[in-house]
Scaffold this motif. Sequence first.
Motif, PDB file in Angstrom:
ATOM      1  N   ILE A  10      23.528  37.182  44.351  1.00  0.00           N
ATOM      2  CA  ILE A  10      24.400  38.201  43.755  1.00  0.00           C
ATOM      3  C   ILE A  10      24.355  39.433  44.655  1.00  0.00           C
ATOM      4  CG2 ILE A  10      24.734  39.732  41.760  1.00  0.00           C
ATOM      5  CD1 ILE A  10      23.940  37.523  39.920  1.00  0.00           C
ATOM      6  N   TYR A 129      32.506  36.465  56.041  1.00  0.00           N
ATOM      7  CA  TYR A 129      31.676  36.390  54.813  1.00  0.00           C
ATOM      8  C   TYR A 129      31.381  34.937  54.413  1.00  0.00           C
ATOM      9  CZ  TYR A 129      30.630  37.665  49.864  1.00  0.00           C
ATOM     10  OH  TYR A 129      30.057  37.830  48.621  1.00  0.00           O
ATOM     11  N   MET A 196      37.019  40.201  36.193  1.00  0.00           N
ATOM     12  CA  MET A 196      36.119  41.344  36.117  1.00  0.00           C
ATOM     13  C   MET A 196      35.312  41.380  37.409  1.00  0.00           C
ATOM     14  SD  MET A 196      33.266  42.083  33.162  1.00  0.00           S
ATOM     15  CE  MET A 196      34.373  42.178  31.770  1.00  0.00           C
TER      16      MET A 196
HETATM   17  P1  ADP Z   1      31.351  40.796  42.014  1.00  0.00           P
HETATM   18  O1  ADP Z   1      32.626  40.070  42.303  1.00  0.00           O
HETATM   19  O2  ADP Z   1      31.328  41.387  40.650  1.00  0.00           O
HETATM   20  O3  ADP Z   1      30.929  41.764  43.088  1.00  0.00           O
HETATM   21  P2  ADP Z   1      29.384  38.942  43.146  1.00  0.00           P
HETATM   22  O4  ADP Z   1      30.281  38.685  44.291  1.00  0.00           O
HETATM   23  O5  ADP Z   1      28.081  39.637  43.395  1.00  0.00           O
HETATM   24  O6  ADP Z   1      30.195  39.694  41.980  1.00  0.00           O
HETATM   25  O7  ADP Z   1      29.115  37.570  42.421  1.00  0.00           O
HETATM   26  C1  ADP Z   1      27.883  37.201  41.813  1.00  0.00           C
HETATM   27  C2  ADP Z   1      28.101  35.951  40.986  1.00  0.00           C
HETATM   28  O8  ADP Z   1      28.852  36.290  39.817  1.00  0.00           O
HETATM   29  C3  ADP Z   1      28.934  34.880  41.713  1.00  0.00           C
HETATM   30  O9  ADP Z   1      28.406  33.608  41.373  1.00  0.00           O
HETATM   31  C4  ADP Z   1      30.308  35.041  41.147  1.00  0.00           C
HETATM   32  O10 ADP Z   1      31.054  33.839  41.184  1.00  0.00           O
HETATM   33  C5  ADP Z   1      29.987  35.447  39.716  1.00  0.00           C
HETATM   34  N1  ADP Z   1      31.076  36.234  39.141  1.00  0.00           N
HETATM   35  C6  ADP Z   1      31.569  37.405  39.645  1.00  0.00           C
HETATM   36  N2  ADP Z   1      32.562  37.867  38.870  1.00  0.00           N
HETATM   37  C7  ADP Z   1      32.697  36.964  37.851  1.00  0.00           C
HETATM   38  C8  ADP Z   1      33.565  36.883  36.719  1.00  0.00           C
HETATM   39  N3  ADP Z   1      34.452  37.822  36.477  1.00  0.00           N
HETATM   40  N4  ADP Z   1      33.436  35.816  35.892  1.00  0.00           N
HETATM   41  C9  ADP Z   1      32.515  34.846  36.127  1.00  0.00           C
HETATM   42  N5  ADP Z   1      31.668  34.878  37.173  1.00  0.00           N
HETATM   43  C10 ADP Z   1      31.754  35.909  38.037  1.00  0.00           C
END
Ligand code: ADP
Length: 327
Positions: A10, A129, A196
């Motif tokens: 994350i 990325y 989100m």
């Molecule tokens: P963000 O997009 O909020 O910055 P990250 O890229 O750090 O989040 O993602 C961390 C984890 O959370 C990943 O596995 C991603 O697929 C999951 N994730 C991010 N946003 C969502 C969402 N809106 N619904 C479900 N899973 C999500």
Amino acid sequence: MHTKNLVSGIQPSGKLHIGNYLGALENFTKLEAGGDYRCFFMVVDLHSLTEPYDPALKGSQVLDTLASFVAAGLDPKKSVIFVQSHVPAHCELAWILNTVAPFGELSRMTQFKDKSARQEETNIGLFTYPVLMAADIVLYDAEAVPVGDDQLQHLEFTRALARKFNHRFGETFKEPEPLLTPTPRVMSLTDPMRKMSKSEPAGCLFLDDEPDEIMAKVMAAVTDSGTGVSYDRDNKPGIANLLGIFSSVSGTSIEDLVKEYGNAKYSVFKKAVAKAVAKKFAGYRKKKAKLVANSEKLVKIAARGAKTANAVANAKLAEIRKKIGLL
Ligand code: ADP
């Protein structure tokens, strides 16, 4: 002894929201408890450098994300919990994979298209990325990667890259499978057609939000102007999103929730959603606050995780260097 490895990460780019939790983090804790996998969970700080950030805040964001891992229930004794940049092999392998990754395929990544459209000057890190993400995964011979569905394209890219590498240099990498939850895409509260995301905080329900903030945000969540609570993603995306969240945090099926709230006013339904969310994360908030106040403990957890992760990653990197002919 676990026979299979699992990896996920994350970004430390702000507070975690309920999408991160329901799409990924909660699943991490379930998979850890299930005992089928040797789990590696990382705070992917290098990935988070691809979007605008304040260097003065980055360190505390890393600690905050580590605290969220532990507050959500991950156990540093059971899982390898670490910070991506503490394991230099990720960058070295990313470079090697850059020389195998097809430019054309990277150009088709929707995350790159979305995020670069919002940046004034797009950095190359954002473009590559998915290559760094592939390195994060194959370095640990991971067979499973629990993620939200926004990462499926990147995971498919990882699989194709692993195949390509294996084809050229001989069997080296496993092809990882995604593990999705029943809520793999939680939508923004302010725009239920968009996911989100931490990069758009206005639409986020953060895990750290106090009950009154949760109530205010859920009551203000965008829904249609109709009546009747039913699960209809196309015509009632706002209500459908809230139903998904409500079901996940309460453990009640969407069907039963629709039976219970089908004739309720939206305001009554929303109040119940907010209460259920606040209740679900009460323990998390308490635990998290304690952890954040004790950053030494978090630093120790990360140091211990980095030791194990470096040992595994460096052994794999030595194998890779040999395969590609480096001296
Ligand atoms: P963000 O997009 O909020 O910055 P990250 O890229 O750090 O989040 O993602 C961390 C984890 O959370 C990943 O596995 C991603 O697929 C999951 N994730 C991010 N946003 C969502 C969402 N809106 N619904 C479900 N899973 C999500």
